[in-house]
Write a protein that holds these residues in place. Sequence first.
Motif, PDB file in Angstrom:
ATOM      1  N   VAL A  63       9.731   5.628   0.066  1.00  0.00           N
ATOM      2  CA  VAL A  63       9.046   6.927   0.115  1.00  0.00           C
ATOM      3  C   VAL A  63       7.660   6.823  -0.515  1.00  0.00           C
ATOM      4  CG1 VAL A  63       9.107   9.304  -0.767  1.00  0.00           C
ATOM      5  CG2 VAL A  63      11.162   8.289   0.245  1.00  0.00           C
ATOM      6  N   VAL A  64       7.582   6.172  -1.671  1.00  0.00           N
ATOM      7  CA  VAL A  64       6.284   6.013  -2.343  1.00  0.00           C
ATOM      8  C   VAL A  64       5.345   5.160  -1.483  1.00  0.00           C
ATOM      9  CG1 VAL A  64       5.105   5.098  -4.378  1.00  0.00           C
ATOM     10  CG2 VAL A  64       7.236   6.406  -4.644  1.00  0.00           C
ATOM     11  N   ALA A  65       5.859   4.068  -0.947  1.00  0.00           N
ATOM     12  CA  ALA A  65       5.032   3.200  -0.099  1.00  0.00           C
ATOM     13  C   ALA A  65       4.542   3.936   1.144  1.00  0.00           C
ATOM     14  CB  ALA A  65       5.812   1.947   0.292  1.00  0.00           C
ATOM     15  N   ASN A  66       5.389   4.752   1.738  1.00  0.00           N
ATOM     16  CA  ASN A  66       4.982   5.534   2.911  1.00  0.00           C
ATOM     17  C   ASN A  66       3.848   6.492   2.567  1.00  0.00           C
ATOM     18  OD1 ASN A  66       6.963   4.294   4.457  1.00  0.00           O
ATOM     19  ND2 ASN A  66       8.372   6.013   4.360  1.00  0.00           N
ATOM     20  N   ALA A  67       3.957   7.146   1.411  1.00  0.00           N
ATOM     21  CA  ALA A  67       2.917   8.088   0.991  1.00  0.00           C
ATOM     22  C   ALA A  67       1.611   7.351   0.712  1.00  0.00           C
ATOM     23  CB  ALA A  67       3.374   8.861  -0.237  1.00  0.00           C
ATOM     24  N   VAL A  68       1.702   6.202   0.062  1.00  0.00           N
ATOM     25  CA  VAL A  68       0.504   5.417  -0.244  1.00  0.00           C
ATOM     26  C   VAL A  68      -0.167   4.959   1.054  1.00  0.00           C
ATOM     27  CG1 VAL A  68      -0.321   3.238  -1.244  1.00  0.00           C
ATOM     28  CG2 VAL A  68       1.215   4.734  -2.558  1.00  0.00           C
ATOM     29  N   ALA A  69       0.613   4.483   1.987  1.00  0.00           N
ATOM     30  CA  ALA A  69       0.051   4.024   3.266  1.00  0.00           C
ATOM     31  C   ALA A  69      -0.643   5.172   4.000  1.00  0.00           C
ATOM     32  CB  ALA A  69       1.138   3.404   4.136  1.00  0.00           C
ATOM     33  N   ALA A  70      -0.012   6.337   4.020  1.00  0.00           N
ATOM     34  CA  ALA A  70      -0.614   7.498   4.686  1.00  0.00           C
ATOM     35  C   ALA A  70      -1.895   7.921   3.963  1.00  0.00           C
ATOM     36  CB  ALA A  70       0.381   8.654   4.737  1.00  0.00           C
ATOM     37  N   ALA A  71      -1.858   7.884   2.633  1.00  0.00           N
ATOM     38  CA  ALA A  71      -3.045   8.257   1.853  1.00  0.00           C
ATOM     39  C   ALA A  71      -4.196   7.302   2.110  1.00  0.00           C
ATOM     40  CB  ALA A  71      -2.692   8.286   0.368  1.00  0.00           C
ATOM     41  N   GLU A  72      -3.899   6.006   2.068  1.00  0.00           N
ATOM     42  CA  GLU A  72      -4.949   5.008   2.315  1.00  0.00           C
ATOM     43  C   GLU A  72      -5.527   5.162   3.717  1.00  0.00           C
ATOM     44  OE1 GLU A  72      -4.010   1.255  -0.540  1.00  0.00           O
ATOM     45  OE2 GLU A  72      -2.749   1.432   1.238  1.00  0.00           O
ATOM     46  N   ALA A  73      -4.674   5.431   4.693  1.00  0.00           N
ATOM     47  CA  ALA A  73      -5.164   5.627   6.065  1.00  0.00           C
ATOM     48  C   ALA A  73      -6.083   6.841   6.160  1.00  0.00           C
ATOM     49  CB  ALA A  73      -3.982   5.770   7.024  1.00  0.00           C
ATOM     50  N   ALA A  74      -5.865   7.809   5.259  1.00  0.00           N
ATOM     51  CA  ALA A  74      -6.697   9.014   5.244  1.00  0.00           C
ATOM     52  C   ALA A  74      -7.906   8.874   4.316  1.00  0.00           C
ATOM     53  CB  ALA A  74      -5.852  10.215   4.818  1.00  0.00           C
ATOM     54  N   GLY A  75      -8.051   7.707   3.693  1.00  0.00           N
ATOM     55  CA  GLY A  75      -9.198   7.470   2.830  1.00  0.00           C
ATOM     56  C   GLY A  75      -9.013   7.888   1.383  1.00  0.00           C
ATOM     57  N   LEU A  76      -7.783   8.120   0.962  1.00  0.00           N
ATOM     58  CA  LEU A  76      -7.515   8.487  -0.430  1.00  0.00           C
ATOM     59  C   LEU A  76      -7.169   7.249  -1.247  1.00  0.00           C
ATOM     60  CD1 LEU A  76      -5.332  11.689   0.093  1.00  0.00           C
ATOM     61  CD2 LEU A  76      -7.750  11.566  -0.522  1.00  0.00           C
ATOM     62  N   PRO A  77      -7.385   7.300  -2.547  1.00  0.00           N
ATOM     63  CA  PRO A  77      -7.075   6.147  -3.394  1.00  0.00           C
ATOM     64  C   PRO A  77      -5.567   5.986  -3.575  1.00  0.00           C
ATOM     65  CG  PRO A  77      -7.863   7.974  -4.728  1.00  0.00           C
ATOM     66  CD  PRO A  77      -8.009   8.395  -3.285  1.00  0.00           C
ATOM     67  N   ALA A  78      -5.110   4.748  -3.506  1.00  0.00           N
ATOM     68  CA  ALA A  78      -3.679   4.454  -3.542  1.00  0.00           C
ATOM     69  C   ALA A  78      -3.031   4.772  -4.881  1.00  0.00           C
ATOM     70  CB  ALA A  78      -3.445   2.983  -3.184  1.00  0.00           C
ATOM     71  N   GLN A  79      -3.657   4.364  -5.992  1.00  0.00           N
ATOM     72  CA  GLN A  79      -3.006   4.472  -7.295  1.00  0.00           C
ATOM     73  C   GLN A  79      -2.624   5.901  -7.682  1.00  0.00           C
ATOM     74  OE1 GLN A  79      -1.819   1.876  -8.954  1.00  0.00           O
ATOM     75  NE2 GLN A  79      -0.862   3.296 -10.384  1.00  0.00           N
ATOM     76  N   PRO A  80      -3.535   6.876  -7.598  1.00  0.00           N
ATOM     77  CA  PRO A  80      -3.126   8.228  -7.979  1.00  0.00           C
ATOM     78  C   PRO A  80      -2.049   8.794  -7.055  1.00  0.00           C
ATOM     79  CG  PRO A  80      -5.499   8.152  -7.562  1.00  0.00           C
ATOM     80  CD  PRO A  80      -4.965   6.788  -7.326  1.00  0.00           C
ATOM     81  N   ILE A  81      -2.090   8.418  -5.789  1.00  0.00           N
ATOM     82  CA  ILE A  81      -1.061   8.894  -4.860  1.00  0.00           C
ATOM     83  C   ILE A  81       0.274   8.261  -5.204  1.00  0.00           C
ATOM     84  CG2 ILE A  81      -0.332   8.947  -2.434  1.00  0.00           C
ATOM     85  CD1 ILE A  81      -2.719  10.848  -3.173  1.00  0.00           C
ATOM     86  N   ALA A  82       0.288   6.978  -5.533  1.00  0.00           N
ATOM     87  CA  ALA A  82       1.527   6.313  -5.933  1.00  0.00           C
ATOM     88  C   ALA A  82       2.112   6.981  -7.174  1.00  0.00           C
ATOM     89  CB  ALA A  82       1.280   4.825  -6.186  1.00  0.00           C
ATOM     90  N   GLU A  83       1.270   7.285  -8.150  1.00  0.00           N
ATOM     91  CA  GLU A  83       1.735   7.932  -9.376  1.00  0.00           C
ATOM     92  C   GLU A  83       2.269   9.335  -9.092  1.00  0.00           C
ATOM     93  OE1 GLU A  83      -1.637   7.719 -11.985  1.00  0.00           O
ATOM     94  OE2 GLU A  83      -1.540   5.533 -12.091  1.00  0.00           O
ATOM     95  N   LEU A  84       1.551  10.071  -8.275  1.00  0.00           N
ATOM     96  CA  LEU A  84       1.979  11.430  -7.916  1.00  0.00           C
ATOM     97  C   LEU A  84       3.320  11.401  -7.193  1.00  0.00           C
ATOM     98  CD1 LEU A  84       1.261  14.456  -7.786  1.00  0.00           C
ATOM     99  CD2 LEU A  84       0.017  13.962  -5.682  1.00  0.00           C
ATOM    100  N   TRP A  85       3.454  10.512  -6.218  1.00  0.00           N
ATOM    101  CA  TRP A  85       4.711  10.445  -5.452  1.00  0.00           C
ATOM    102  C   TRP A  85       5.864   9.927  -6.302  1.00  0.00           C
ATOM    103  CZ3 TRP A  85       1.563  12.632  -2.231  1.00  0.00           C
ATOM    104  CH2 TRP A  85       2.114  13.312  -1.143  1.00  0.00           C
ATOM    105  N   ASP A  86       5.583   9.016  -7.230  1.00  0.00           N
ATOM    106  CA  ASP A  86       6.629   8.564  -8.135  1.00  0.00           C
ATOM    107  C   ASP A  86       7.174   9.748  -8.928  1.00  0.00           C
ATOM    108  OD1 ASP A  86       8.002   6.113  -9.441  1.00  0.00           O
ATOM    109  OD2 ASP A  86       7.245   7.280 -11.143  1.00  0.00           O
ATOM    110  N   ARG A  87       6.282  10.578  -9.444  1.00  0.00           N
ATOM    111  CA  ARG A  87       6.714  11.764 -10.204  1.00  0.00           C
ATOM    112  C   ARG A  87       7.441  12.752  -9.302  1.00  0.00           C
ATOM    113  NH1 ARG A  87       3.587  13.259 -15.414  1.00  0.00           N
ATOM    114  NH2 ARG A  87       4.951  15.002 -15.053  1.00  0.00           N
ATOM    115  N   LEU A  88       6.962  12.938  -8.078  1.00  0.00           N
ATOM    116  CA  LEU A  88       7.622  13.848  -7.143  1.00  0.00           C
ATOM    117  C   LEU A  88       9.034  13.370  -6.838  1.00  0.00           C
ATOM    118  CD1 LEU A  88       7.721  16.198  -5.116  1.00  0.00           C
ATOM    119  CD2 LEU A  88       6.593  14.672  -3.462  1.00  0.00           C
ATOM    120  N   VAL A  89       9.182  12.084  -6.577  1.00  0.00           N
ATOM    121  CA  VAL A  89      10.510  11.548  -6.255  1.00  0.00           C
ATOM    122  C   VAL A  89      11.423  11.644  -7.477  1.00  0.00           C
ATOM    123  CG1 VAL A  89      11.800   9.509  -5.531  1.00  0.00           C
ATOM    124  CG2 VAL A  89       9.666  10.108  -4.368  1.00  0.00           C
TER     125      VAL A  89
END
Length: 101
Positions: free
Chosen positions: A60-86
């Motif tokens: 789930v975290v990897a999927n969110a990071v991949a989608a974020a990177e494809a949209a031009g967002l930075p991976a690390q904050p998205i990974a941290e956010l999704w880790d907390r969400l999960v």
Amino acid sequence: MTDRIPGPDCASMTDVRAGVDQVDRELVTLLVERFAYMNAAARIKPTREAVRDEARKSQVVANAVAAAEAAGLPAQPIAELWDRLVEASIAYELATFDARG
């Protein structure tokens, strides 16, 4: 449909804040939907031990990071956010599982 002004078109902090507030309301609506799936998972999973699934969490975290990177967002904050969400979702699912008796 939303009446918010797209970020690149904002001309004032009032526009920016109104847009952020609208996005936040939409995110909460999506979280309500996401947590409904946690309710379903707590109902479907046969044991409490099945609630935590580290392989699925990583996916789930990897999927969110991949989608974020494809949209031009930075991976690390998205990974941290999704880790907390999960983790919050797992805690909610565990509480829901326990409440079912």
